[in-house]
Structure formats: structure tokens, C-alpha cells
Design an enzyme around this catalytic site. Structure first.
Site, PDB file in Angstrom:
ATOM      1  N   CYS A  68       0.859  -1.178   0.000  1.00  0.00           N
ATOM      2  CA  CYS A  68       0.000   0.000   0.000  1.00  0.00           C
ATOM      3  C   CYS A  68       0.901   1.236   0.000  1.00  0.00           C
ATOM      4  CB  CYS A  68      -0.864  -0.051   1.261  1.00  0.00           C
ATOM      5  SG  CYS A  68      -1.902   1.393   1.523  1.00  0.00           S
TER       6      CYS A  68
ATOM      7  N   CYS B 266      -1.204   3.566  -6.493  1.00  0.00           N
ATOM      8  CA  CYS B 266      -2.071   2.966  -5.477  1.00  0.00           C
ATOM      9  C   CYS B 266      -2.311   1.540  -5.924  1.00  0.00           C
ATOM     10  CB  CYS B 266      -3.390   3.735  -5.384  1.00  0.00           C
ATOM     11  SG  CYS B 266      -4.665   2.884  -4.435  1.00  0.00           S
TER      12      CYS B 266
END
Ligand code: DGL
Length: 265
Positions: A78, A189
Site C-alpha cells: 500500500c 495505489c
């Protein structure tokens, strides 16, 4: 490598939810003999709209859970949690390697030094000092457009990655950007990696798309190799999927993992 140098413990991978499954997919591809424990914190997704302190706290709790499984390394799958919490986590869990992610701006700029590059990432990733430093180091002459796309995170959390709904959401996110002038898109992302093919279809073949998944897993492999922590090359790998929300999410994660090669590669 001597047998005493082998480490058969699992590798922990986590994300705010579904996005990191794309990193897990790459990890399985590159390291088929390893065992992986994936934790999706879908009960607390999205991280990208939270404060830095909240993200540190949530990431800390997930790492405690993974450590309880005796993992030999943790991949923060992440960009958001890496920006906000990697330093804290590396200090707290100094006994194992903790690898993070960052938007793949460097290769995008190397190939398009004077180009227009769109970085799709969360608000947090784009506002944190880690990204500012990355821009300073790499993007001297390129025109970088920062594009936060929270609606896409929520959409991928529902496993919507290929339908007309996905195409519409992506088109909406790019509204106001002259896509003909864009040379490259960086998927900053991990949720957006699942939209790689949909983005390519929408914007045509000439658009180059970069993500940090392969680089992160290369890094993981190298780090474990250097430390003598890879498993035996004849071992059978495996995956355990965990999610903070409910069991239905485990099934959803498995379905996304099964889709990985089809929508990403
Ligand atoms: N997948 C995450 C990332 O790479 C963030 C998504 C979110 O929780 O907002 O940044």
C-alpha cells in the site's frame, strides 16, 4: 546455499483492503515456493482519506497480527500506508525486513524526461513528504499531474475492475485532463493496478502505464536472498487470506487473486 540458511516461515503482505492482492499476485508469480499470509484491512478501508496518525495506528495493528503468525518479512502493499507509516513500522518491528512501495515515478520520468505524467494515488500519498521528496529526486523536467481518485479505491474494494461501471468511473476521474497530451500514467495505489487493462483500453495503446508491484517484489526477493531468508526452492508455496471485515471478503480476495493475470499482465 546451505540448509541452515533457509527460512520456511511465511511472508506477510498487507493493504487497506483489496489493492495489495495485486502485489500478492506478483509475489506468487516471482516466488512460487514461498508461503504468504495476506491481510486486507477492508473494515478500515480506505486508508487514503485518513490522518497520518490513524494510518500509523491501523498499520501497527495489522503488523502485530502478522507478527503473531511468525512472518519472516512484511510487505506494505500500500503506497498510502508506506508514506504514512513505514518509518514507524521499521523502527518498531526492527527484527524483520519491512518493505514498502512508492509510485513508480522514476521509471516513468526516465522514459519520458520531458513528458506529461499523471500520478494516480490517494490524497495521503500525494500530500506526504515522501512523494514530495520523490518528485524532487526524479521529476526535474517532467510535468507531473497529481490525480487523487478515491472513487476508484472504493470501486475496486467492491471488486469492480472490468465492467462498463469501471470504464465510466475511470473516465470521470480523468475529466479535465487532456488525455491526448499524457505520455504516461503511474498507478501509485495498489488498488489501481487492477484497472491497468481498463485504463489502457480507454486511453489507447500508446499510453504507457507504470506500477511499483514488480519492483517491490524484486526488492523483497533480493533482500531475503541477501539475508539467507528464502525458502527451499523445492518447497510448495501457499497463500492464507485474512480480512478484517468478514468471510465474504475472503472469497472476494480469492476471486481478485484469480483475476490477477487476466486484468493486470
Ligand atoms: N491501496 C492503497 C495504496 O496503495 C490505498 C487505498 C486506500 O485505502 O485508500 O495507496
Amino acid at each position: 546455499m546451505s540448509l541452515s540458511m533457509l527460512d520456511n516461515r511465511p511472508i506477510g503482505i498487507f493493504d487497506s483492503g483489496m489493492g495489495g492482492i495485486s502485489v500478492l499476485g506478483e509475489a506468487i508469480r516471482q516466488m512460487p515456493n514461498e508461503k504468504f499470509i495476506y491481510y486486507g484491512d477492508s473494515a478500515n478501508a480506505p486508508y487514503g482519506e485518513k490522518t497520518t496518525a490513524q494510518i500509523i495506528d491501523l498499520s501497527d495493528r495489522v503488523c502485530e497480527k502478522l507478527i503473531a503468525y511468525d512472518v519472516k518479512a512484511i510487505v506494505i502493499a500500500c503506497n498510502t500506508a508506506t508514506s504514512a507509516a513505514a518509518e514507524y513500522l521499521r523502527e518498531k518491528f526492527a527484527q524483520i525486513p519491512i518493505l514498502g512501495m512508492e509510485p513508480a515515478l522514476k521509471p516513468a520520468v526516465q522514459e519520458h524526461p520531458h513528458g506529461t505524467i499523471v500520478v494516480m494515488a490517494t490524497e495521503v500519498t500525494l500530500r506526504e513528504k515522501k512523494f514530495a521528496a520523490l518528485m524532487q529526486r526524479t521529476a526535474a523536467q517532467a510535468k507531473v499531474i497529481k490525480l487523487p481518485c478515491p472513487s476508484l479505491v472504493r470501486m475496486v474494494e467492491r471488486s469492480v475492475v472490468t465492467s462498463p461501471e469501471a470504464e465510466l468511473e475511470i473516465t470521470n476521474c480523468f475529466q479535465g485532463i487532456d488525455t491526448d497530451s499524457v505520455n504516461a500514467v503511474v498507478l501509485g495505489c495498489t488498488h489501481f493496478v487492477f484497472l491497468r487493462k481498463a485504463i489502457r483500453t480507454l486511453f489507447g495503446g500508446s499510453l504507457q502505464i507504470y506500477d511499483g508491484n514488480a519492483g517491490t517484489i524484486n526488492n523483497l526477493k533480493m533482500t531475503l536472498e541477501q539475508k539467507g531468508m528464502l525458502t527451499h526452492s523445492e518447497n510448495e508455496g501457499g497463500v492464507t487470506l485474512l480480512n478484517s471485515k468478514n468471510d465474504a471478503y475472503n472469497l472476494q480476495m480469492q476471486q481478485l487473486l484469480d483475476l490477477y493475470e487476466q486484468v493486470v499482465i
